[in-house]
Design a protein around this motif. Structure first.
Motif, PDB file in Angstrom:
ATOM      1  N   LEU A   1      -5.270  -1.345   6.826  1.00 39.97           N
ATOM      2  CA  LEU A   1      -3.899  -1.202   6.357  1.00 39.97           C
ATOM      3  C   LEU A   1      -3.088  -0.336   7.319  1.00 39.97           C
ATOM      4  CD1 LEU A   1      -4.671  -0.921   2.549  1.00 39.97           C
ATOM      5  CD2 LEU A   1      -4.088  -2.947   3.870  1.00 39.97           C
TER       6      LEU A   1
ATOM      7  N   LEU B   1      -4.847   1.063  -2.731  1.00 42.00           N
ATOM      8  CA  LEU B   1      -4.549   0.463  -1.428  1.00 42.00           C
ATOM      9  C   LEU B   1      -3.937  -0.924  -1.584  1.00 42.00           C
ATOM     10  CD1 LEU B   1      -7.846   1.360   0.480  1.00 42.00           C
ATOM     11  CD2 LEU B   1      -5.595   2.371   0.854  1.00 42.00           C
ATOM     12  N   LEU B   2      -4.414  -1.652  -2.603  1.00 39.67           N
ATOM     13  CA  LEU B   2      -3.986  -3.047  -2.751  1.00 39.67           C
ATOM     14  C   LEU B   2      -2.583  -3.163  -3.352  1.00 39.67           C
ATOM     15  CD1 LEU B   2      -4.783  -6.031  -2.482  1.00 39.67           C
ATOM     16  CD2 LEU B   2      -5.885  -5.879  -4.715  1.00 39.67           C
ATOM     17  N   VAL B   3      -2.299  -2.335  -4.355  1.00 39.85           N
ATOM     18  CA  VAL B   3      -1.033  -2.480  -5.085  1.00 39.85           C
ATOM     19  C   VAL B   3       0.209  -2.345  -4.175  1.00 39.85           C
ATOM     20  CG1 VAL B   3       0.411  -1.446  -6.890  1.00 39.85           C
ATOM     21  CG2 VAL B   3      -1.969  -1.983  -7.367  1.00 39.85           C
ATOM     22  N   PRO B   4       0.276  -1.349  -3.287  1.00 40.43           N
ATOM     23  CA  PRO B   4       1.465  -1.271  -2.425  1.00 40.43           C
ATOM     24  C   PRO B   4       1.630  -2.499  -1.537  1.00 40.43           C
ATOM     25  CG  PRO B   4       0.239   0.786  -2.354  1.00 40.43           C
ATOM     26  CD  PRO B   4      -0.614  -0.206  -3.083  1.00 40.43           C
ATOM     27  N   ALA B   5       0.505  -3.075  -1.065  1.00 49.05           N
ATOM     28  CA  ALA B   5       0.590  -4.288  -0.237  1.00 49.05           C
ATOM     29  C   ALA B   5       1.159  -5.444  -1.060  1.00 49.05           C
ATOM     30  CB  ALA B   5      -0.789  -4.644   0.312  1.00 49.05           C
ATOM     31  N   ILE B   6       0.721  -5.562  -2.328  1.00 46.08           N
ATOM     32  CA  ILE B   6       1.205  -6.637  -3.196  1.00 46.08           C
ATOM     33  C   ILE B   6       2.685  -6.432  -3.534  1.00 46.08           C
ATOM     34  CG2 ILE B   6       1.013  -7.583  -5.544  1.00 46.08           C
ATOM     35  CD1 ILE B   6      -2.004  -7.282  -5.309  1.00 46.08           C
ATOM     36  N   LYS B   7       3.085  -5.169  -3.737  1.00 45.52           N
ATOM     37  CA  LYS B   7       4.489  -4.899  -4.042  1.00 45.52           C
ATOM     38  C   LYS B   7       5.388  -5.359  -2.903  1.00 45.52           C
ATOM     39  CE  LYS B   7       6.248  -1.234  -5.968  1.00 45.52           C
ATOM     40  NZ  LYS B   7       6.496   0.196  -6.255  1.00 45.52           N
TER      41      LYS B   7
ATOM     42  N   TYR C   1       4.317 -10.349  -2.570  1.00 45.45           N
ATOM     43  CA  TYR C   1       3.621 -10.786  -3.782  1.00 45.45           C
ATOM     44  C   TYR C   1       2.512 -11.791  -3.505  1.00 45.45           C
ATOM     45  CZ  TYR C   1       6.883  -8.352  -6.822  1.00 45.45           C
ATOM     46  OH  TYR C   1       7.582  -7.381  -7.459  1.00 45.45           O
TER      47      TYR C   1
ATOM     48  N   ILE D   1       0.225 -11.776  -1.482  1.00 41.33           N
ATOM     49  CA  ILE D   1      -1.073 -11.157  -1.215  1.00 41.33           C
ATOM     50  C   ILE D   1      -1.928 -11.136  -2.485  1.00 41.33           C
ATOM     51  CG2 ILE D   1      -2.134  -8.909  -0.689  1.00 41.33           C
ATOM     52  CD1 ILE D   1       0.029  -8.592   1.473  1.00 41.33           C
TER      53      ILE D   1
ATOM     54  N   VAL E   1       2.287  -5.541   6.853  1.00 42.29           N
ATOM     55  CA  VAL E   1       1.767  -4.639   5.809  1.00 42.29           C
ATOM     56  C   VAL E   1       0.811  -3.604   6.401  1.00 42.29           C
ATOM     57  CG1 VAL E   1       0.543  -4.534   3.649  1.00 42.29           C
ATOM     58  CG2 VAL E   1       2.004  -6.453   4.139  1.00 42.29           C
TER      59      VAL E   1
ATOM     60  N   TYR F   1      -7.366  -8.011   2.379  1.00 43.37           N
ATOM     61  CA  TYR F   1      -6.874  -8.153   1.001  1.00 43.37           C
ATOM     62  C   TYR F   1      -7.913  -8.848   0.130  1.00 43.37           C
ATOM     63  CZ  TYR F   1      -2.751  -7.246   3.751  1.00 43.37           C
ATOM     64  OH  TYR F   1      -1.877  -6.699   4.637  1.00 43.37           O
TER      65      TYR F   1
ATOM     66  N   LEU G   1     -10.644  -6.346  -0.637  1.00 42.23           N
ATOM     67  CA  LEU G   1     -10.221  -5.423  -1.695  1.00 42.23           C
ATOM     68  C   LEU G   1     -10.385  -6.072  -3.063  1.00 42.23           C
ATOM     69  CD1 LEU G   1      -7.051  -3.690  -0.199  1.00 42.23           C
ATOM     70  CD2 LEU G   1      -9.129  -2.569  -1.001  1.00 42.23           C
TER      71      LEU G   1
ATOM     72  N   ILE H   1      -1.955   8.207  -3.115  1.00 42.77           N
ATOM     73  CA  ILE H   1      -3.214   7.562  -3.494  1.00 42.77           C
ATOM     74  C   ILE H   1      -4.207   8.560  -4.109  1.00 42.77           C
ATOM     75  CG2 ILE H   1      -4.244   7.794  -1.185  1.00 42.77           C
ATOM     76  CD1 ILE H   1      -5.263   4.794  -1.858  1.00 42.77           C
TER      77      ILE H   1
END
Lengths: 246, 97
Positions: free
Chosen positions: A129, A187-193, A196, A198, A246, B42, B45, B81
Motif C-alpha cells: 500500500l 488497511l483494506l477499508v481506506p483503499a475501498i473508500k 469501490y 477494490i 492507491v 487487495y 487482504l 490504524i
C-alpha cells in the motif's frame, strides 16, 4: 520558487526513508507484540527451550506456521510432517513475493533478495500500500526499515513470551487474537473508500477462500487460491489508475 | 531434534519467498499479468480477513465478526490504524467479560 525552497528542507535521504519505514511498520509492531508473546508462552509450554523458540522466530518469521509447529511439537508429531505443513501453509508468500518484486523494478537484486525474506502477510500488505516509495531514491531503505521494525518486534516478543511465561491475563491475550485481522481491515477499508471496485476483488478472494475451506481444502492452499482468483478478477474489474494510485 | 525442525521450516519458508526475486529479474510480463499482480494485495487482504476472523475467538465466531465490523466502522471514519486495532481488541475484551 517557494515550493522549491520547502522541498529542499525535506530531502529524500536515507535517514528520512528509514524513519518513514519505521512509521509504516509501527501498526505491524503493535499487532505482532501480543501475538509473539503468546507464541513464546505456548512454545515454552510445549517443551521448547528459550533458545529454540527464539531461533524459530528469527529463522522462520511466519506466525501461523510457528503456532502450527508448536501445537504439532506438543502433540509429538514427526519433523517431516511439521516441515511439510509449514511449506503448504507458507506457500502463499510465493504469490505475495511475485507481486512485491514486480513493483520493485527500480530496486537492485542485491537489495530485493533480503527484502523478500522479510515478507509476511503483514509486511507484504503494508508495503504494497506504499507504492510510490519503490520509485523514490533510497526506496529499499524504506521497505527494509519497515520489515526490520516488524521482524524485531516479532523476535523480541517471542523471547519475552518465552521468559515471562504466562504473565498476561488470559482474557486479555485472547482478546488480542483479533489485532492482526483488525489491521488487515484497517488497511483494506481506506483503499475501498477510494475505489469501490477494490471491494469486488477482496470479496471474491474471501468467497473463494471460504468455499475452498468448506470443500476441505487446507487453509494454506485455500488462501493461495483465494488470492490468485481474487487478484485475477482485478484484471477485469480494476482500472489502471485504481491499481497505481492507491 | 527441534533444531532440525526449525532449519527445515526456515528453508521451506525462505525458498518460496526468495524465488520470485530471481524469476522476475529475467522475465518481462504482459500487461494483464502485471495488472493481476497489482491486484494481489487487495485479494490477499480479503483472503486473510475472511473466514479467518471467525476463529479469532474459536469458541465464539460471532465475536470475531462483530469486532471486525467495529474495525470497519472505525476505519471508515478515517481514524489512525492503531486506533482501529485497539478498538477491535477492546470490542472483543468487552464482549467476553
Amino acid at each position: 520558487m517557494r515550493v522549491q525552497a520547502v522541498r529542499k528542507l525535506e530531502p529524500s535521504n536515507r535517514l528520512h526513508m528509514v524513519r518513514r519505514g519505521m512509521m509504516a511498520g509501527l501498526p505491524i509492531m503493535l499487532g505482532y507484540l501480543p501475538i509473539a508473546i503468546t507464541y513464546g508462552v505456548l512454545a515454552s509450554q510445549s517443551g521448547m527451550n528459550l533458545l529454540e523458540l527464539t531461533l524459530m522466530s528469527m529463522l522462520v518469521f511466519a506466525g501461523a506456521a510457528q503456532f502450527l509447529a508448536v501445537s504439532m511439537v506438543a502433540a509429538s508429531t514427526g519433523a517431516v510432517e511439521i516441515i511439510i505443513a509449514t511449506f503448504v501453509l507458507n506457500f502463499r508468500h510465493f504469490v505475495m513475493s511475485l507481486s512485491f518484486v514486480n513493483r520493485l523494478k527500480q530496486i537492485a537484486l542485491k537489495a530485493k533478495l533480503p527484502l523478500t525474506l522479510g515478507l509476511t502477510d503483514e509486511t507484504f500488505t503494508v508495503s504494497s500500500l506504499y507504492r510510490k516509495e519503490a520509485k523514490e531514491d533510497y526506496g529499499a531503505w524504506f521497505y527494509a526499515s519497515l520489515m526490520i521494525t516488524a521482524y524485531s518486534s516479532w523476535v523480541v516478543g517471542s523471547f519475552l513470551g518465552g521468559i515471562l511465561g504466562d504473565v498476561m491475563p488470559q482474557r486479555l491475550s485472547e482478546s488480542m487474537g483479533i489485532a492482526l485481522y483488525a489491521m488487515f481491515i484497517g488497511l483494506l477499508v481506506p483503499a475501498i473508500k477510494k475505489h469501490y471496485r477494490i471491494s469486488f476483488v477482496a470479496i471474491t478472494a474471501m468467497l473463494v477462500n471460504f468455499i475452498g475451506q468448506q470443500w476441505g481444502l487446507n487453509q494454506g492452499w485455500a488462501i493461495v487460491l483465494g488470492t490468485l482468483i481474487g487478484g485475477l478478477s482485478g484484471v477485469f474489474i480494476l482500472k489502471d489508475e485504481e491499481e497505481e494510485e492507491v | 531434534m527441534i533444531i532440525w525442525i526449525i532449519i527445515g521450516m526456515a528453508v521451506v519458508t525462505a525458498v518460496p519467498r526468495i524465488l520470485p526475486a530471481f524469476i522476475m529479474n529475467q522475465l518481462k510480463f504482459p500487461k494483464w499479468i502485471d495488472r493481476w499482480l497489482n491486484a494481489i494485495p487487495y485479494a490477499a487482504l480479503g483472503a486473510l480477513i475472511f473466514p479467518g476472523i471467525m476463529s479469532a475467538k474459536p469458541d465464539a465466531p460471532q465475536i470475531g465478526i462483530i469486532a471486525g465490523l467495529a474495525a470497519v466502522l472505525l476505519a471508515w471514519v478515517n481514524v489512525n490504524i492503531i486506533v482501529v486495532v485497539l478498538g477491535a481488541i477492546s470490542a472483543v475484551f468487552l464482549m467476553t467479560l
